[in-house]
Write a protein that holds these residues in place. Structure first.
Motif, mmCIF file in Angstrom:
data_model
loop_
_atom_site.group_PDB
_atom_site.id
_atom_site.type_symbol
_atom_site.label_atom_id
_atom_site.label_comp_id
_atom_site.label_asym_id
_atom_site.label_seq_id
_atom_site.Cartn_x
_atom_site.Cartn_y
_atom_site.Cartn_z
ATOM 1 N N LEU A 262 35.184 16.563 -6.759
ATOM 2 C CA LEU A 262 36.474 15.883 -6.880
ATOM 3 C C LEU A 262 37.579 16.797 -6.378
ATOM 4 O O LEU A 262 37.504 18.017 -6.525
ATOM 5 N N ARG A 263 38.598 16.175 -5.820
ATOM 6 C CA ARG A 263 39.855 16.886 -5.561
ATOM 7 C C ARG A 263 40.994 15.883 -5.634
ATOM 8 O O ARG A 263 40.812 14.695 -5.374
ATOM 9 N N LEU A 264 42.161 16.382 -6.020
ATOM 10 C CA LEU A 264 43.336 15.515 -6.074
ATOM 11 C C LEU A 264 43.673 15.005 -4.674
ATOM 12 O O LEU A 264 43.591 15.751 -3.695
ATOM 13 N N ALA A 265 44.055 13.748 -4.611
ATOM 14 C CA ALA A 265 44.470 13.151 -3.335
ATOM 15 C C ALA A 265 45.849 13.659 -2.953
ATOM 16 O O ALA A 265 46.680 13.964 -3.814
ATOM 17 N N LEU B 110 39.869 12.050 -5.222
ATOM 18 C CA LEU B 110 38.880 11.679 -4.222
ATOM 19 C C LEU B 110 37.546 12.267 -4.646
ATOM 20 O O LEU B 110 37.497 13.368 -5.192
ATOM 21 N N VAL B 111 36.471 11.527 -4.382
ATOM 22 C CA VAL B 111 35.127 12.069 -4.525
ATOM 23 C C VAL B 111 34.649 12.339 -3.110
ATOM 24 O O VAL B 111 34.593 11.432 -2.274
ATOM 25 N N GLY C 209 34.387 8.110 -2.505
ATOM 26 C CA GLY C 209 35.037 7.232 -3.473
ATOM 27 C C GLY C 209 36.384 7.782 -3.871
ATOM 28 O O GLY C 209 36.766 8.890 -3.479
ATOM 29 N N CYS C 210 37.094 6.991 -4.661
ATOM 30 C CA CYS C 210 38.424 7.397 -5.099
ATOM 31 C C CYS C 210 38.827 6.562 -6.312
ATOM 32 O O CYS C 210 38.246 5.515 -6.580
ATOM 33 N N GLY C 211 39.823 7.043 -7.005
ATOM 34 C CA GLY C 211 40.354 6.304 -8.146
ATOM 35 C C GLY C 211 41.283 7.191 -8.940
ATOM 36 O O GLY C 211 41.383 8.393 -8.696
ATOM 37 N N GLY C 212 41.957 6.576 -9.889
ATOM 38 C CA GLY C 212 42.888 7.353 -10.675
ATOM 39 C C GLY C 212 43.266 6.688 -11.977
ATOM 40 O O GLY C 212 42.739 5.643 -12.342
#
Length: 178
Positions: free
Chosen positions: A6-9, A59-60, A68-71
């Motif tokens: 994971l990392r922050l978008a 972001l994955v 993938g992505c989400g928040g």
């Protein structure tokens, strides 16, 4: 061997996020919605850059590939992208009485059933708990509902997004104690 992380978008990721969202909407909704509903989905789904601004969108990545992505959010908006202005409410939530929002989760069709959604949900729920929230809500698509149910989310209400060209999109508001 893949190495999912994971990392922050960041705002520079927006084009890649939008492309992933488009593929996910077009491919993963196919078993649940007709073509008109899939087209209408685009009016209520998509990236809300407020999540990036708030540092609550991840972001994955599989190496450098977006899987993938989400928040999550401490704002009142439950769902919708930058383009769905009528659905947006930037008002801050009170963790003592309001549930956190899980938002804009999408998985690349190339990465379904590999734990991407669970990775994002785990991160979101942990961050929301750390911010003082003891409950989370989300608006699930029919395609996403099985994942959320498997992760402990319960249906609260079923709605239809406002019709576009006569096609309404079924959605399920779901919640879970954190």
């Amino acid at each position: 061997m893949t190495s999912l992380h994971l990392r922050l978008a960041q705002h520079g990721d927006a084009p890649a996020i939008a492309a992933l969202m488009e593929r996910a909407i077009a491919d993963l909704q196919r078993d649940f919605l007709d073509p008109g509903q899939i087209a209408a989905s685009r009016s209520v789904m998509g990236l809300d850059t407020q999540l990036i601004d708030d540092g609550s969108y991840v972001l994955v990545l599989d190496g450098e590939t977006l899987a993938g992505c989400g928040g999550w959010s401490n704002r009142a908006t439950l769902y919708g992208g930058n383009h769905s202005k009528a659905l947006r409410d930037p008002r801050r939530l009170d963790p003592r009485k309001d549930p956190a929002r899980i938002r804009a989760m999408f998985t690349s069709p190339d990465y379904v059933r590999r734990g991407i959604g669970r990775m994002v949900l785990d991160w979101c729920e942990s961050a929301a708990r750390d911010a003082g929230f003891d409950r989370a809500e989300l608006m699930a698509t029919l395609a996403g509902q099985p994942l959320y149910a498997a992760c402990g989310y319960q249906p609260i209400e079923r709605i239809e997004a406002p019709p576009v060209n006569g096609a309404a999109v079924p959605l399920i508001r779901m919640g879970k104690p954190l």
